[in-house]
Design a protein around this motif. Structure first.
Motif, mmCIF file in Angstrom:
data_model
loop_
_atom_site.group_PDB
_atom_site.id
_atom_site.type_symbol
_atom_site.label_atom_id
_atom_site.label_comp_id
_atom_site.label_asym_id
_atom_site.label_seq_id
_atom_site.Cartn_x
_atom_site.Cartn_y
_atom_site.Cartn_z
ATOM 1 N N ASP A 54 -29.475 -14.989 -44.950
ATOM 2 C CA ASP A 54 -28.582 -14.155 -45.760
ATOM 3 C C ASP A 54 -27.513 -15.045 -46.382
ATOM 4 O O ASP A 54 -27.142 -16.076 -45.816
ATOM 5 N N ILE A 56 -24.016 -15.563 -47.114
ATOM 6 C CA ILE A 56 -22.622 -15.153 -46.873
ATOM 7 C C ILE A 56 -21.732 -16.357 -47.164
ATOM 8 O O ILE A 56 -21.871 -17.407 -46.537
ATOM 9 N N ILE A 58 -18.281 -18.419 -47.170
ATOM 10 C CA ILE A 58 -17.102 -18.516 -46.298
ATOM 11 C C ILE A 58 -15.841 -18.538 -47.169
ATOM 12 O O ILE A 58 -15.786 -19.325 -48.137
ATOM 13 N N PRO A 59 -14.846 -17.711 -46.873
ATOM 14 C CA PRO A 59 -13.603 -17.771 -47.672
ATOM 15 C C PRO A 59 -13.014 -19.182 -47.662
ATOM 16 O O PRO A 59 -12.943 -19.810 -46.597
ATOM 17 N N LEU A 62 -10.069 -19.924 -45.295
ATOM 18 C CA LEU A 62 -10.159 -19.576 -43.863
ATOM 19 C C LEU A 62 -9.806 -20.756 -42.952
ATOM 20 O O LEU A 62 -9.042 -20.614 -41.996
ATOM 21 N N LEU A 66 -6.777 -20.993 -40.252
ATOM 22 C CA LEU A 66 -6.984 -21.259 -38.819
ATOM 23 C C LEU A 66 -6.091 -22.411 -38.345
ATOM 24 O O LEU A 66 -5.501 -22.344 -37.267
ATOM 25 N N THR A 69 -2.650 -21.050 -38.094
ATOM 26 C CA THR A 69 -2.520 -20.192 -36.907
ATOM 27 C C THR A 69 -2.322 -21.031 -35.651
ATOM 28 O O THR A 69 -1.430 -20.762 -34.842
ATOM 29 N N LEU A 73 0.908 -21.292 -33.253
ATOM 30 C CA LEU A 73 0.830 -21.005 -31.811
ATOM 31 C C LEU A 73 1.383 -22.166 -30.986
ATOM 32 O O LEU A 73 2.104 -21.957 -30.010
ATOM 33 N N ILE B 11 -12.574 -25.811 -34.587
ATOM 34 C CA ILE B 11 -12.529 -25.496 -36.033
ATOM 35 C C ILE B 11 -13.912 -25.626 -36.701
ATOM 36 O O ILE B 11 -14.271 -24.777 -37.527
ATOM 37 N N HIS B 14 -16.087 -22.495 -37.317
ATOM 38 C CA HIS B 14 -15.610 -21.318 -38.040
ATOM 39 C C HIS B 14 -16.572 -20.742 -39.083
ATOM 40 O O HIS B 14 -16.642 -19.521 -39.232
ATOM 41 N N PRO B 15 -17.399 -21.571 -39.794
ATOM 42 C CA PRO B 15 -18.334 -20.939 -40.745
ATOM 43 C C PRO B 15 -19.349 -20.024 -40.048
ATOM 44 O O PRO B 15 -19.603 -18.909 -40.497
ATOM 45 N N TYR B 18 -17.600 -16.935 -38.802
ATOM 46 C CA TYR B 18 -17.290 -16.010 -39.905
ATOM 47 C C TYR B 18 -18.543 -15.233 -40.311
ATOM 48 O O TYR B 18 -18.497 -14.013 -40.509
ATOM 49 N N ARG B 19 -19.661 -15.954 -40.450
ATOM 50 C CA ARG B 19 -20.901 -15.274 -40.869
ATOM 51 C C ARG B 19 -21.301 -14.189 -39.860
ATOM 52 O O ARG B 19 -21.670 -13.080 -40.237
ATOM 53 N N PHE B 22 -18.918 -11.314 -40.176
ATOM 54 C CA PHE B 22 -19.175 -10.555 -41.417
ATOM 55 C C PHE B 22 -20.383 -9.627 -41.243
ATOM 56 O O PHE B 22 -20.382 -8.490 -41.704
ATOM 57 N N ARG B 23 -21.408 -10.145 -40.580
ATOM 58 C CA ARG B 23 -22.605 -9.309 -40.375
ATOM 59 C C ARG B 23 -22.270 -8.079 -39.528
ATOM 60 O O ARG B 23 -22.843 -7.016 -39.716
ATOM 61 N N SER B 32 -12.482 -12.200 -41.467
ATOM 62 C CA SER B 32 -11.503 -13.300 -41.344
ATOM 63 C C SER B 32 -10.525 -13.022 -40.202
ATOM 64 O O SER B 32 -10.196 -13.919 -39.422
ATOM 65 N N VAL B 35 -12.180 -13.622 -36.870
ATOM 66 C CA VAL B 35 -12.304 -15.059 -36.568
ATOM 67 C C VAL B 35 -10.943 -15.609 -36.110
ATOM 68 O O VAL B 35 -10.859 -16.343 -35.119
ATOM 69 N N GLN B 36 -9.891 -15.218 -36.810
ATOM 70 C CA GLN B 36 -8.546 -15.694 -36.414
ATOM 71 C C GLN B 36 -8.190 -15.197 -35.014
ATOM 72 O O GLN B 36 -7.614 -15.936 -34.214
ATOM 73 N N TYR B 39 -9.758 -17.324 -32.436
ATOM 74 C CA TYR B 39 -9.070 -18.603 -32.247
ATOM 75 C C TYR B 39 -7.779 -18.425 -31.452
ATOM 76 O O TYR B 39 -7.420 -19.297 -30.649
ATOM 77 N N ILE B 40 -7.106 -17.300 -31.657
ATOM 78 C CA ILE B 40 -5.883 -17.027 -30.870
ATOM 79 C C ILE B 40 -6.251 -16.869 -29.398
ATOM 80 O O ILE B 40 -5.586 -17.410 -28.509
ATOM 81 N N TRP B 43 -7.231 -20.222 -27.961
ATOM 82 C CA TRP B 43 -6.035 -21.058 -27.762
ATOM 83 C C TRP B 43 -5.324 -20.655 -26.467
ATOM 84 O O TRP B 43 -4.891 -21.507 -25.686
#
Lengths: 171, 162
Positions: A54, A56, A58-59, A62, A66, A69, A73, B11, B14-15, B18-19, B22-23, B32, B35-36, B39-40, B43
């Motif tokens: 599929d 998709i 990635i923004p 992003l 991260l 973020t 933290l 890190i 992350h792709p 995210y995928r 999203f699904r 998004s 995903v964040q 990570y929080i 952490w």
């Protein structure tokens, strides 16, 4: 022919969930070819669709988000640690102040306690003197009581002697 | 685990994360956020992460749980029972792209079958990795993949005939 037989077996295994990654890669490659045996042509579209990923995207921001973020933290944690350190520092200052105020009060109380102890000693001396006076009074009282008893006995004897003399003189 | 070490390890996932998100949620912003959020969470647990054998599998598991919680809250998940075969086929008749047909059919599958399929086909994880990520036995994974593939085949062929 052997290859065709293997493909048939692999397809069966695939739909039974029994194929491994290598076998699936082989199937994917096989069905991606344009010229495959006629027997598999009708399955080609399905197999291609199954192996088609599929799409998709990635923004783009992003990863940056991260990083931000995590940085945020980590910073929060450092500030928290600093606050915790400051908290201990303030607690230490408060403890020192408490001790500084408490010690003179404590020693002042001890001095006052000693003074109280001295007053008590004076009282003790007075009490001892009073006790001595009472003891002397008691001794004198007892002495007086003894003398009174002796006088009573002398009086009784005199009375008896007088009565005896009266009986003799008046028979 | 220090900040840089944490970033270097997690890190790059992350792709994929995210995928997968999203699904599940079918929304770019929510994916998004998911995903964040992962990570929080990672952490906050980073001192324990050193003892984890497969950080990627652990991340995927965390993400899946978060997405499922999100879907429970928003009640957006489409259960297999909610969509009959006929309805699913009717819906996908409009699609011209076979890949989108597969996606549409996948939406009607139970969550475990659907996720196993995504991870296997689209993220190309090994069976062992999927078993770890989904907390499944090898047999359960085989059965899930088999059922998913057979359902897709059946509905795809129905769509082709229709």
């Amino acid at each position: 022919m052997k290859n065709t037989v293997n493909i048939k077996e692999l397809i069966t295994l695939y739909f039974e969930g029994k194929t491994n990654t290598q076998q699936e890669s082989f199937l994917k490659e096989f069905f991606s070819q344009e010229n495959i045996p006629e027997a598999y042509k009708k399955e080609q579209l399905l197999m291609q669709a199954l192996f088609q990923k599929d799409d998709i995207s990635i923004p783009t921001d992003l990863e940056q988000k991260l990083h931000s973020t995590i940085n945020s933290l980590a910073l929060q944690e450092k500030q928290h640690k600093l606050f915790a350190f400051n908290k201990w520092k303030w607690m230490a200052v408060a403890a020192i102040l408490t001790i500084a105020i408490s010690l003179p009060l404590y020693f002042n109380q001890i001095t006052q306690h000693d003074e109280t102890a001295q007053i008590s000693q004076v009282d003790k001396n007075k009490i001892q003197e009073a006790q001595k006076a009472l003891l002397l009074l008691s001794k004198n009282y007892n002495k007086g009581l003894e003398q009174l008893t002796m006088s009573q006995e002398t009086l009784s004897e005199s009375t008896r002697a007088l009565n005896k003399h009266l009986i003799i003189s008046n028979p | 685990m220090k900040e840089d070490e944490f970033k270097n390890i997690f890190i790059p996932y992350h792709p994929k994360l995210y995928r997968i998100a999203f699904r599940f949620v079918q929304d770019s912003d929510v994916a998004s956020d998911m995903v964040q959020e992962v990570y929080i969470k990672l952490w906050s647990q980073r001192n324990k992460l050193g003892s984890i054998k497969n950080p990627e599998a652990y991340s995927v598991t965390c993400l899946r749980n978060l997405c499922l919680d999100h879907l429970k809250k928003t009640k957006k998940e489409i259960s297999f029972e909610q969509l009959s075969d006929k309805k699913a086929i009717e819906e996908v008749q409009d699609w011209s792209d076979e890949t989108k047909v597969i996606q549409k059919i996948l939406e009607t599958l139970p969550e475990q079958q659907r996720t196993a399929f995504w991870l296997k086909h689209w993220e190309e994880y090994s069976n062992e990795e999927i078993e770890e990520q989904l907390g499944m036995s090898a047999i359960n994974l085989r059965v899930s993949l088999s059922r998913a593939r057979k359902t897709i085949k059946e509905q795809f062929l129905k769509w082709r005939k229709g």
